[in-house]
Design a protein around this motif. Structure first.
Motif, PDB file in Angstrom:
ATOM      1  N   PRO A 102      -9.278 -15.731  -9.468  1.00 53.12           N
ATOM      2  CA  PRO A 102      -8.124 -15.198 -10.402  1.00 53.12           C
ATOM      3  C   PRO A 102      -7.015 -15.338 -11.451  1.00 53.12           C
ATOM      4  CG  PRO A 102      -8.751 -13.590  -8.407  1.00 53.12           C
ATOM      5  CD  PRO A 102      -9.394 -15.353  -8.436  1.00 53.12           C
ATOM      6  N   ALA A 103      -6.354 -16.773  -9.919  1.00 54.98           N
ATOM      7  CA  ALA A 103      -5.206 -18.000 -10.196  1.00 54.98           C
ATOM      8  C   ALA A 103      -5.760 -18.633 -11.712  1.00 54.98           C
ATOM      9  CB  ALA A 103      -4.775 -18.614  -9.066  1.00 54.98           C
ATOM     10  N   CYS A 104      -6.718 -19.028 -11.942  1.00 53.15           N
ATOM     11  CA  CYS A 104      -6.975 -19.987 -12.568  1.00 53.15           C
ATOM     12  C   CYS A 104      -7.369 -18.790 -14.013  1.00 53.15           C
ATOM     13  CB  CYS A 104      -8.550 -20.712 -12.694  1.00 53.15           C
ATOM     14  SG  CYS A 104      -9.122 -21.790 -13.381  1.00 53.15           S
ATOM     15  N   LYS A 105      -7.737 -17.502 -13.651  1.00 51.39           N
ATOM     16  CA  LYS A 105      -8.203 -16.588 -15.006  1.00 51.39           C
ATOM     17  C   LYS A 105      -6.332 -16.501 -15.877  1.00 51.39           C
ATOM     18  CE  LYS A 105      -9.595 -13.506 -17.712  1.00 51.39           C
ATOM     19  NZ  LYS A 105      -8.171 -12.296 -17.709  1.00 51.39           N
ATOM     20  N   ALA A 106      -5.756 -16.104 -14.524  1.00 51.25           N
ATOM     21  CA  ALA A 106      -3.850 -16.002 -14.928  1.00 51.25           C
ATOM     22  C   ALA A 106      -3.627 -17.051 -16.085  1.00 51.25           C
ATOM     23  CB  ALA A 106      -3.357 -15.671 -13.890  1.00 51.25           C
ATOM     24  N   PHE A 107      -3.348 -18.254 -15.191  1.00 48.61           N
ATOM     25  CA  PHE A 107      -3.704 -19.512 -15.987  1.00 48.61           C
ATOM     26  C   PHE A 107      -3.870 -19.690 -17.411  1.00 48.61           C
ATOM     27  CE2 PHE A 107      -3.935 -24.066 -16.634  1.00 48.61           C
ATOM     28  CZ  PHE A 107      -3.220 -24.827 -16.687  1.00 48.61           C
ATOM     29  N   LEU A 108      -5.152 -19.864 -17.573  1.00 52.65           N
ATOM     30  CA  LEU A 108      -5.981 -19.471 -18.999  1.00 52.65           C
ATOM     31  C   LEU A 108      -5.416 -19.131 -19.548  1.00 52.65           C
ATOM     32  CD1 LEU A 108      -9.398 -20.504 -17.057  1.00 52.65           C
ATOM     33  CD2 LEU A 108      -7.687 -22.451 -18.691  1.00 52.65           C
ATOM     34  N   ASP A 109      -5.801 -17.440 -19.365  1.00 52.65           N
ATOM     35  CA  ASP A 109      -4.888 -17.247 -19.996  1.00 52.65           C
ATOM     36  C   ASP A 109      -3.028 -16.988 -20.565  1.00 52.65           C
ATOM     37  OD1 ASP A 109      -6.368 -14.488 -19.896  1.00 52.65           O
ATOM     38  OD2 ASP A 109      -5.579 -13.711 -18.762  1.00 52.65           O
ATOM     39  N   LEU A 147     -12.990 -31.889   0.169  1.00 54.83           N
ATOM     40  CA  LEU A 147     -11.385 -30.815   0.110  1.00 54.83           C
ATOM     41  C   LEU A 147     -11.915 -30.863   1.899  1.00 54.83           C
ATOM     42  CD1 LEU A 147      -9.702 -29.984  -2.584  1.00 54.83           C
ATOM     43  CD2 LEU A 147      -9.815 -32.499  -1.629  1.00 54.83           C
ATOM     44  N   ASP A 148     -12.499 -29.603   1.659  1.00 54.35           N
ATOM     45  CA  ASP A 148     -12.837 -28.809   2.793  1.00 54.35           C
ATOM     46  C   ASP A 148     -14.249 -28.225   2.969  1.00 54.35           C
ATOM     47  OD1 ASP A 148     -12.768 -26.264   1.894  1.00 54.35           O
ATOM     48  OD2 ASP A 148     -10.462 -26.649   1.655  1.00 54.35           O
ATOM     49  N   ARG A 149     -14.409 -27.483   4.130  1.00 51.03           N
ATOM     50  CA  ARG A 149     -16.057 -26.396   3.888  1.00 51.03           C
ATOM     51  C   ARG A 149     -16.332 -25.942   2.530  1.00 51.03           C
ATOM     52  NH1 ARG A 149     -19.146 -23.388   8.296  1.00 51.03           N
ATOM     53  NH2 ARG A 149     -20.823 -21.857   6.317  1.00 51.03           N
ATOM     54  N   ASP A 150     -14.821 -25.496   1.770  1.00 54.10           N
ATOM     55  CA  ASP A 150     -15.070 -24.689   0.859  1.00 54.10           C
ATOM     56  C   ASP A 150     -14.204 -24.667  -0.739  1.00 54.10           C
ATOM     57  OD1 ASP A 150     -17.084 -22.652   2.436  1.00 54.10           O
ATOM     58  OD2 ASP A 150     -15.623 -21.824   3.280  1.00 54.10           O
ATOM     59  N   SER A 151     -13.912 -26.114  -1.035  1.00 51.18           N
ATOM     60  CA  SER A 151     -13.315 -26.886  -1.738  1.00 51.18           C
ATOM     61  C   SER A 151     -13.345 -27.893  -1.983  1.00 51.18           C
ATOM     62  CB  SER A 151     -11.663 -26.088  -2.000  1.00 51.18           C
ATOM     63  OG  SER A 151     -11.176 -27.358  -0.987  1.00 51.18           O
ATOM     64  N   TRP A 152     -14.097 -28.609  -3.636  1.00 55.17           N
ATOM     65  CA  TRP A 152     -13.874 -30.032  -3.859  1.00 55.17           C
ATOM     66  C   TRP A 152     -12.646 -30.003  -4.897  1.00 55.17           C
ATOM     67  CZ3 TRP A 152     -17.664 -25.879  -2.344  1.00 55.17           C
ATOM     68  CH2 TRP A 152     -18.526 -26.270  -2.161  1.00 55.17           C
ATOM     69  N   LEU A 153     -12.988 -31.305  -4.816  1.00 53.43           N
ATOM     70  CA  LEU A 153     -12.112 -32.016  -5.998  1.00 53.43           C
ATOM     71  C   LEU A 153     -13.015 -32.540  -6.768  1.00 53.43           C
ATOM     72  CD1 LEU A 153      -9.749 -32.745  -8.113  1.00 53.43           C
ATOM     73  CD2 LEU A 153      -9.459 -34.711  -5.493  1.00 53.43           C
ATOM     74  N   TYR A 176     -10.194 -35.460 -16.248  1.00 53.66           N
ATOM     75  CA  TYR A 176      -9.435 -34.509 -15.826  1.00 53.66           C
ATOM     76  C   TYR A 176      -9.494 -34.133 -13.664  1.00 53.66           C
ATOM     77  CZ  TYR A 176      -8.911 -32.833 -20.627  1.00 53.66           C
ATOM     78  OH  TYR A 176      -9.132 -33.297 -22.299  1.00 53.66           O
ATOM     79  N   PRO A 177      -9.004 -33.551 -13.565  1.00 51.51           N
ATOM     80  CA  PRO A 177      -9.102 -33.315 -11.957  1.00 51.51           C
ATOM     81  C   PRO A 177      -9.539 -32.002 -11.811  1.00 51.51           C
ATOM     82  CG  PRO A 177      -6.581 -33.784 -12.651  1.00 51.51           C
ATOM     83  CD  PRO A 177      -7.815 -34.076 -13.984  1.00 51.51           C
ATOM     84  N   LEU A 178     -10.406 -31.673 -11.370  1.00 55.45           N
ATOM     85  CA  LEU A 178     -10.715 -30.163 -11.608  1.00 55.45           C
ATOM     86  C   LEU A 178     -10.850 -29.557  -9.803  1.00 55.45           C
ATOM     87  CD1 LEU A 178     -12.662 -29.110 -14.194  1.00 55.45           C
ATOM     88  CD2 LEU A 178     -10.676 -29.434 -14.304  1.00 55.45           C
ATOM     89  N   ARG A 179     -10.627 -28.573  -9.463  1.00 58.30           N
ATOM     90  CA  ARG A 179     -10.883 -27.831  -8.380  1.00 58.30           C
ATOM     91  C   ARG A 179     -11.830 -26.933  -8.452  1.00 58.30           C
ATOM     92  NH1 ARG A 179      -8.306 -27.074  -2.843  1.00 58.30           N
ATOM     93  NH2 ARG A 179      -8.485 -25.040  -2.403  1.00 58.30           N
ATOM     94  N   TYR A 199      -7.170 -26.943 -12.314  1.00 60.22           N
ATOM     95  CA  TYR A 199      -6.804 -28.284 -11.897  1.00 60.22           C
ATOM     96  C   TYR A 199      -6.170 -28.383 -10.510  1.00 60.22           C
ATOM     97  CZ  TYR A 199      -6.746 -28.598 -17.801  1.00 60.22           C
ATOM     98  OH  TYR A 199      -7.311 -28.178 -18.705  1.00 60.22           O
ATOM     99  N   GLN A 200      -6.448 -29.663 -10.382  1.00 61.74           N
ATOM    100  CA  GLN A 200      -5.855 -30.343  -8.531  1.00 61.74           C
ATOM    101  C   GLN A 200      -4.917 -31.310  -9.291  1.00 61.74           C
ATOM    102  OE1 GLN A 200      -6.551 -29.042  -6.138  1.00 61.74           O
ATOM    103  NE2 GLN A 200      -5.946 -30.453  -4.720  1.00 61.74           N
ATOM    104  N   GLY A 201      -3.782 -31.162 -10.052  1.00 66.76           N
ATOM    105  CA  GLY A 201      -2.921 -32.411 -10.650  1.00 66.76           C
ATOM    106  C   GLY A 201      -3.021 -32.503 -12.338  1.00 66.76           C
ATOM    107  N   THR A 202      -3.086 -33.328 -12.537  1.00 69.52           N
ATOM    108  CA  THR A 202      -2.499 -33.813 -13.770  1.00 69.52           C
ATOM    109  C   THR A 202      -3.451 -34.780 -14.489  1.00 69.52           C
ATOM    110  OG1 THR A 202      -0.039 -33.306 -13.747  1.00 69.52           O
ATOM    111  CG2 THR A 202      -0.835 -34.015 -15.976  1.00 69.52           C
TER     112      THR A 202
END
Length: 213
Positions: A102-109, A147-153, A176-179, A199-202
């Motif tokens: 949801p946060a990424c969807k809001a960012f892309l909108d 990054l942890d069990r449920d996330s990756w960079l 492109y650094p993506l989460r 994004y996980q960074g610029t």
């Protein structure tokens, strides 16, 4: 008389213990039935693409190769504007929303509205594609870092090309650094069980040996 009374008491105690056992068995069966009913009917198992040497994995583990392939595919589709970015970008965000947090969807909108207001979408044709020789690597510092069990960079090195009315207006090489996060919410709409968290960074421009890609 006392002997008969003791015998009756013993029988009543035995009957009570049997009734108690029946109640315990009924509760146990109810618990097993609830566990059976609440168990998932489908289970997604992520298998690495190269099985020449076999693979043994825990069912919840997701190979880094699959995470990289997911990020490359979804990000590439978001940035694929075949005819008009004003229509294609919005359509891509809507069509891929099951693969976005949801946060990424809001960012892309918000990104869409910003680009539209700045005139960066109308009649724009855009595409990103992987740089030859800069694909998946097992080195976590280069491509996929858990990054942890449920996330990756995930770091994608891509060529980004944009055209306006058949004229090239942008050609850059960008990292492109993506989460990417685990997202087992709706298996019917998202078979990957993953979601892009933007994004996980610029993003950073990079240079290749030899200059132009």
């Amino acid at each position: 008389m006392s002997r008969f009374r003791n015998k009756v008491d013993a029988q009543q105690a035995h009957i009570f213990s049997l009734r108690l056992a029946v109640v315990i068995l009924a509760l146990l069966c109810a618990g097993l039935w609830y566990g059976w009913r609440s168990a998932p009917t489908d289970l997604t198992v992520h298998v690495p693409p190269d099985l020449r040497s076999g693979s043994t994995r825990k069912w919840w583990d997701i190979p880094s190769e699959n995470v990289y392939a997911f990020a490359l595919y979804i990000f590439g589709q978001l940035n694929r504007w075949p005819s008009d970015g004003e229509q294609d970008y919005r359509r891509a965000i809507y069509g891929l929303q099951s693969y976005l947090t949801p946060a990424c969807k809001a960012f892309l909108d918000g990104d869409y509205e910003y680009r539209k207001a700045a005139g960066e979408l109308r009649q724009r044709v855009r595409g990103v594609y992987e740089i030859l020789g800069r694909g998946y690597s097992e080195d976590p510092e280069l491509r996929v870092k858990q990054l942890d069990r449920d996330s990756w960079l995930v770091k994608l090195d891509l060529n980004a090309d944009e055209y306006y009315a058949a004229e090239p207006v942008k050609r850059v090489v960008v990292r492109y650094p993506l989460r990417v996060v685990r997202f087992d919410l709706d298996p019917e709409r998202n078979k990957w069980g993953l979601a892009l968290d933007c994004y996980q960074g610029t993003p950073q421009k990079i240079s290749l040996p030899g200059g132009e890609p």
